[in-house]
Scaffold this motif. Structure first.
Motif, short mmCIF file in Angstrom:
data_model
loop_
_atom_site.label_atom_id
_atom_site.label_comp_id
_atom_site.label_asym_id
_atom_site.label_seq_id
_atom_site.Cartn_x
_atom_site.Cartn_y
_atom_site.Cartn_z
N LYS A 59 31.52 17.31 51.73
CA LYS A 59 30.46 18.32 51.77
C LYS A 59 29.39 18.01 50.72
O LYS A 59 28.18 18.08 50.99
CB LYS A 59 31.09 19.70 51.49
N LEU A 60 29.84 17.65 49.53
CA LEU A 60 28.90 17.28 48.46
C LEU A 60 28.03 16.11 48.92
O LEU A 60 26.80 16.12 48.77
CB LEU A 60 29.68 16.82 47.21
N ALA A 61 28.67 15.10 49.51
CA ALA A 61 27.95 13.89 49.93
C ALA A 61 26.93 14.22 51.02
O ALA A 61 25.80 13.72 51.00
CB ALA A 61 28.94 12.83 50.40
N LEU A 62 27.33 15.07 51.94
CA LEU A 62 26.45 15.45 53.05
C LEU A 62 25.18 16.13 52.53
O LEU A 62 24.07 15.87 52.97
CB LEU A 62 27.22 16.39 53.98
N ASN A 63 25.38 17.00 51.55
CA ASN A 63 24.23 17.73 50.98
C ASN A 63 23.34 16.84 50.13
O ASN A 63 22.13 16.99 50.12
CB ASN A 63 24.73 18.89 50.11
N ALA A 64 23.97 15.92 49.40
CA ALA A 64 23.21 15.09 48.46
C ALA A 64 22.42 14.00 49.18
O ALA A 64 21.38 13.56 48.69
CB ALA A 64 24.15 14.48 47.44
N GLY A 138 24.69 10.46 38.30
CA GLY A 138 23.48 11.26 38.22
C GLY A 138 23.06 11.77 39.59
O GLY A 138 22.65 12.92 39.75
N PHE A 139 23.21 10.91 40.60
CA PHE A 139 22.85 11.32 41.97
C PHE A 139 23.77 12.42 42.49
O PHE A 139 23.43 13.13 43.42
CB PHE A 139 22.91 10.13 42.93
N GLY A 140 24.94 12.53 41.86
CA GLY A 140 25.91 13.53 42.31
C GLY A 140 25.49 14.95 41.99
O GLY A 140 26.15 15.90 42.39
N GLN A 141 24.38 15.09 41.28
CA GLN A 141 23.86 16.45 40.99
C GLN A 141 22.86 16.89 42.03
O GLN A 141 22.33 17.99 41.97
CB GLN A 141 23.16 16.46 39.64
N MET A 142 22.56 15.96 42.96
CA MET A 142 21.52 16.29 43.94
C MET A 142 22.12 17.10 45.08
O MET A 142 23.25 16.87 45.49
CB MET A 142 20.92 14.99 44.50
N GLY A 143 21.36 18.03 45.57
CA GLY A 143 21.80 18.79 46.74
C GLY A 143 22.97 19.72 46.47
O GLY A 143 23.77 19.98 47.36
N LEU A 144 23.08 20.19 45.24
CA LEU A 144 24.13 21.19 44.98
C LEU A 144 23.62 22.54 45.48
O LEU A 144 22.86 23.21 44.80
CB LEU A 144 24.44 21.25 43.47
N ASN A 145 24.01 22.88 46.69
CA ASN A 145 23.50 24.13 47.28
C ASN A 145 24.30 25.33 46.75
O ASN A 145 25.23 25.18 45.96
CB ASN A 145 23.51 24.06 48.80
#
Ligand SMILES: Cc1cc2nc3c(=O)[nH]c(=O)nc-3n(C[C@H](O)[C@H](O)[C@H](O)COP(=O)(O)O)c2cc1C
Length: 187
Positions: A59-64, A138-145
């Motif tokens: 889910k995290l990957a899909l959003n990011a 760092g990219f793992g903070q992207m798209g945290l809905n």
């Protein structure tokens, strides 16, 4: 070379992980090492969220992904080429399908912005000492809905550091990238 220095020099960002799980006891040991980081006035303004769930990671990957893609589209050519070499071989080039992700969540108190990265480095070094690879994402903070922030129980007065990916390296630890020589003025 003493073991601490050897460990520091041999820590590498690992992006290819095997499927071997990390036991909870070892994860706890890594968190404990993080918890021993120096901290202004001994406030220890951090907490951890450990994600082992494959569903949540997906889910995290899909959003990011769309945010990541947009970032890469606007990056310079060198960075684009570097990321392309990773994107081409990995389905999940943001969280690297890591078996364990650790979000370090700092409460915005005193010196949290200095303390929390030390927590992260302590954990990455502790992991390396147990032959576990890690990578700050760092990219793992992207798209945290909102749904994900809800899972993290993220509060307004907090800041996320990392997340850090942990896992046993699939292909060993990568070669050390070139490091600039030490710049120093002795007085
Ligand atoms: C704040 C920070 C953010 C980073 N974000 C990413 C990331 O999103 N993806 C990634 O693959 N590596 C990331 N890295 C890892 C760096 O690319 C890596 O540390 C650097 O290339 C040096 O390699 P080494 O860690 O093997 O010495 C990050 C590192 C830091 C400190």
């Amino acid at each position: 070379m003493n073991q601490v220095i050897e460990n520091i020099k041999n820590r590498r960002s690992v992006r290819f992980f095997s499927n071997e799980p990390i036991s909870d006891d070892i994860v706890k040991e890594i968190l404990e090492a993080g918890n021993y980081a120096p901290t202004g006035a001994n406030v220890q303004p951090w907490r951890f969220v450990v994600i082992k769930s494959e569903d949540v990671r997906k889910k995290l990957a899909l959003n990011a992904k769309p945010v990541y893609k947009n970032f890469i589209d606007h990056a310079d050519e060198g960075f684009k080429a570097m990321r392309k070499s990773i994107d081409e071989v990995l389905e999940d080039s943001i969280y690297y399908a890591a078996p364990v992700l650790v979000f370090v969540i700092g409460k915005n108190l005193v010196s949290y912005a200095l303390d929390c990265p030390m927590v992260c480095e302590n954990m990455m070094l502790a992991a390396r000492s147990m032959n576990i690879g890690s990578c700050w994402l760092g990219f793992g903070q992207m798209g945290l809905n909102d749904e994900i922030l809800g899972l993290l129980e993220f509060q307004e007065n907090e800041t996320i550091f990392g997340p850090i990916a942990f896992g046993y390296p699939k292909e060993g630890f990568p070669e050390t990238p070139a490091k600039k020589p030490v710049t120093v003025k002795w007085i």
